[in-house]
Motif scaffolding. Structure first.
Motif, PDB file in Angstrom:
ATOM      1  N   MET A   1     -22.412  -1.823  86.475  1.00 40.08           N
ATOM      2  CA  MET A   1     -21.394  -1.984  85.754  1.00 40.08           C
ATOM      3  C   MET A   1     -20.571  -2.746  85.207  1.00 40.08           C
ATOM      4  N   THR A   2     -20.349  -4.105  86.027  1.00 34.30           N
ATOM      5  CA  THR A   2     -19.749  -5.217  86.390  1.00 34.30           C
ATOM      6  C   THR A   2     -20.258  -5.596  85.244  1.00 34.30           C
ATOM      7  N   GLN A   3     -22.155  -5.733  84.949  1.00 40.61           N
ATOM      8  CA  GLN A   3     -22.939  -6.472  83.862  1.00 40.61           C
ATOM      9  C   GLN A   3     -22.163  -6.003  82.854  1.00 40.61           C
ATOM     10  N   LYS A   4     -22.472  -4.782  82.745  1.00 37.52           N
ATOM     11  CA  LYS A   4     -21.810  -4.022  81.885  1.00 37.52           C
ATOM     12  C   LYS A   4     -21.112  -4.134  80.740  1.00 37.52           C
ATOM     13  N   LEU A   5     -19.907  -4.657  81.550  1.00 42.49           N
ATOM     14  CA  LEU A   5     -18.250  -4.850  80.689  1.00 42.49           C
ATOM     15  C   LEU A   5     -18.296  -5.771  80.477  1.00 42.49           C
ATOM     16  N   ASP A   6     -18.607  -6.770  81.434  1.00 44.75           N
ATOM     17  CA  ASP A   6     -19.045  -8.106  80.934  1.00 44.75           C
ATOM     18  C   ASP A   6     -19.575  -8.877  79.539  1.00 44.75           C
ATOM     19  N   ASN A   7     -20.986  -7.848  79.708  1.00 46.22           N
ATOM     20  CA  ASN A   7     -21.571  -8.132  77.834  1.00 46.22           C
ATOM     21  C   ASN A   7     -20.561  -6.984  76.783  1.00 46.22           C
ATOM     22  N   LEU A   8     -20.446  -6.001  77.309  1.00 42.26           N
ATOM     23  CA  LEU A   8     -18.902  -5.130  76.064  1.00 42.26           C
ATOM     24  C   LEU A   8     -17.929  -6.523  75.939  1.00 42.26           C
ATOM     25  N   GLN A   9     -17.083  -6.948  77.048  1.00 43.56           N
ATOM     26  CA  GLN A   9     -16.304  -7.725  76.703  1.00 43.56           C
ATOM     27  C   GLN A   9     -16.941  -9.280  76.063  1.00 43.56           C
ATOM     28  N   ALA A  10     -17.687  -9.886  75.720  1.00 42.46           N
ATOM     29  CA  ALA A  10     -18.653 -11.310  75.575  1.00 42.46           C
ATOM     30  C   ALA A  10     -18.397 -10.337  73.776  1.00 42.46           C
ATOM     31  N   ALA A  11     -18.933  -9.350  73.515  1.00 38.86           N
ATOM     32  CA  ALA A  11     -19.693  -8.806  72.269  1.00 38.86           C
ATOM     33  C   ALA A  11     -18.330  -9.023  71.759  1.00 38.86           C
ATOM     34  N   LEU A  12     -17.237  -8.320  72.131  1.00 37.84           N
ATOM     35  CA  LEU A  12     -15.552  -8.323  71.408  1.00 37.84           C
ATOM     36  C   LEU A  12     -15.446  -9.014  71.205  1.00 37.84           C
ATOM     37  N   PHE A  23      -5.999  -7.920  75.643  1.00 40.27           N
ATOM     38  CA  PHE A  23      -6.953  -7.841  76.283  1.00 40.27           C
ATOM     39  C   PHE A  23      -7.056  -6.944  77.802  1.00 40.27           C
ATOM     40  N   LYS A  24      -7.394  -6.067  77.800  1.00 42.50           N
ATOM     41  CA  LYS A  24      -7.428  -5.437  79.788  1.00 42.50           C
ATOM     42  C   LYS A  24      -8.340  -4.934  80.380  1.00 42.50           C
ATOM     43  N   ARG A  25      -8.986  -5.491  81.596  1.00 44.09           N
ATOM     44  CA  ARG A  25     -10.258  -4.976  81.976  1.00 44.09           C
ATOM     45  C   ARG A  25      -9.930  -4.380  83.286  1.00 44.09           C
ATOM     46  N   ASP A  26      -9.612  -3.043  83.687  1.00 43.10           N
ATOM     47  CA  ASP A  26      -8.750  -2.190  84.324  1.00 43.10           C
ATOM     48  C   ASP A  26      -9.772  -0.773  85.178  1.00 43.10           C
ATOM     49  N   ARG A  27     -10.090  -0.793  85.917  1.00 42.86           N
ATOM     50  CA  ARG A  27     -10.952   0.348  86.623  1.00 42.86           C
ATOM     51  C   ARG A  27     -12.356   1.070  86.273  1.00 42.86           C
ATOM     52  N   GLY A  28     -13.001  -0.135  85.796  1.00 44.38           N
ATOM     53  CA  GLY A  28     -14.352  -0.747  84.369  1.00 44.38           C
ATOM     54  C   GLY A  28     -13.945   0.437  83.440  1.00 44.38           C
ATOM     55  N   GLU A  29     -12.794   0.066  82.700  1.00 38.37           N
ATOM     56  CA  GLU A  29     -12.224   0.443  81.063  1.00 38.37           C
ATOM     57  C   GLU A  29     -11.684  -1.301  80.420  1.00 38.37           C
ATOM     58  N   ILE A  30     -11.893  -1.036  79.145  1.00 43.49           N
ATOM     59  CA  ILE A  30     -11.592  -2.044  78.330  1.00 43.49           C
ATOM     60  C   ILE A  30     -10.506  -1.379  77.611  1.00 43.49           C
ATOM     61  N   THR A  31      -9.967  -2.178  77.189  1.00 44.82           N
ATOM     62  CA  THR A  31      -8.737  -1.893  76.384  1.00 44.82           C
ATOM     63  C   THR A  31      -8.037  -2.615  75.941  1.00 44.82           C
ATOM     64  N   ILE A  32      -8.487  -2.726  74.063  1.00 43.32           N
ATOM     65  CA  ILE A  32      -8.236  -3.976  73.588  1.00 43.32           C
ATOM     66  C   ILE A  32      -6.492  -3.136  72.451  1.00 43.32           C
ATOM     67  N   THR A  33      -6.063  -4.128  71.844  1.00 43.18           N
ATOM     68  CA  THR A  33      -4.896  -4.015  71.098  1.00 43.18           C
ATOM     69  C   THR A  33      -5.050  -4.928  69.936  1.00 43.18           C
ATOM     70  N   VAL A  34      -5.315  -4.318  68.939  1.00 44.51           N
ATOM     71  CA  VAL A  34      -5.207  -4.425  67.625  1.00 44.51           C
ATOM     72  C   VAL A  34      -3.367  -4.753  67.125  1.00 44.51           C
ATOM     73  N   ALA A  35      -3.715  -5.330  65.512  1.00 44.30           N
ATOM     74  CA  ALA A  35      -2.752  -5.230  64.965  1.00 44.30           C
ATOM     75  C   ALA A  35      -2.792  -4.107  64.065  1.00 44.30           C
ATOM     76  N   ALA A  36      -2.163  -3.439  63.850  1.00 44.36           N
ATOM     77  CA  ALA A  36      -1.758  -2.621  62.617  1.00 44.36           C
ATOM     78  C   ALA A  36      -1.939  -2.851  61.300  1.00 44.36           C
ATOM     79  N   ALA A  37      -1.835  -4.023  60.902  1.00 41.19           N
ATOM     80  CA  ALA A  37      -2.564  -4.687  59.363  1.00 41.19           C
ATOM     81  C   ALA A  37      -4.217  -4.909  59.618  1.00 41.19           C
ATOM     82  N   ASP A  38      -5.190  -5.369  61.053  1.00 41.82           N
ATOM     83  CA  ASP A  38      -5.870  -5.247  60.756  1.00 41.82           C
ATOM     84  C   ASP A  38      -6.821  -4.102  61.342  1.00 41.82           C
ATOM     85  N   TRP A  39      -6.494  -3.374  61.831  1.00 46.95           N
ATOM     86  CA  TRP A  39      -7.021  -1.939  62.119  1.00 46.95           C
ATOM     87  C   TRP A  39      -7.994  -1.787  61.477  1.00 46.95           C
TER      88      TRP A  39
END
Length: 199
Positions: A1-12, A23-39
């Motif tokens: 699971m950690t390697q998979k999240l590492d791969n996703l984080q690097a790709a993002l 960028f938040k990585r917690d409990r095996g999940e990744i949450t990102i926040t982006v600006a409305a203008a960029d969404w």
């Protein structure tokens, strides 16, 4: 699971770079926040880039952050949260987008990117009053077309503003002011002197 999240984080980080505000990585999940203008552009890249391939939008909802976790909020009040799924790469992502204007909360619609966003965006508009710029059919989906306000906002009264009932004399449904009288109910607590072993 950690390697998979590492791969996703690097790709993002590689694909989106500085457009990721938080960028938040917690409990095996990744949450990102982006600006409305960029969404909108970010959403397109999340779907189309071969390193990410988020083909499906699984869920989208609105949030009123005015008193999140019973604490005052010093940032924007309204947030749109999307849950994305890459079937081909088997990973998930949560994306938060805050509407920059509390008086007229608006973010770009992503229905041209994921058609599944259609009813979710209508629901967020109906319940929170968040406008989705570019949505083809933004209208109420859960409440009545004549409904006033947005019932999931934290400042909306629990009893509502009006009530609806069938009137036998006029043989139709009518609206009238709320007849429920607000009252505060405080439960009476009775305990024995030695309750819980305390003396």
């Amino acid at each position: 699971m950690t390697q998979k999240l590492d791969n996703l984080q690097a790709a993002l980080e590689s694909v989106l770079g500085g457009r990721i505000k938080t960028f938040k990585r917690d409990r095996g999940e990744i949450t990102i926040t982006v600006a409305a203008a960029d969404w909108f552009d970010v959403a397109k890249q999340l779907r189309d880039d071969a390193r990410l391939r988020f083909e499906q939008l699984v869920d989208l909802c609105g949030m009123d952050m005015s008193a999140y976790r019973d604490e005052p909020n010093d940032g924007p009040r309204y947030c749109v949260v999307s849950h994305l799924l890459s079937v081909s790469l088997n990973w998930r992502l949560r994306v938060k987008v805050f509407a920059p204007d509390d008086d007229l909360p608006m973010v770009p619609a992503v229905t041209p990117i994921w058609t599944s966003a259609n009813w979710f965006e209508r629901e967020a508009f109906d319940l929170y009053g968040i406008l989705f710029e570019g949505h083809q059919d933004l209208r109420r989906i859960l409440t009545d077309y004549g409904f006033i306000g947005h019932p999931m906002r934290k400042d909306f009264p629990v009893t509502g503003h009006v009530e609806m009932r069938y009137d036998a004399e006029s043989k139709r449904v009518i609206y009238q002011p709320v007849t429920i009288e607000p009252r505060e109910i405080t439960p009476r607590v009775i305990r024995e002197d030695n309750y819980g072993g305390l003396h």
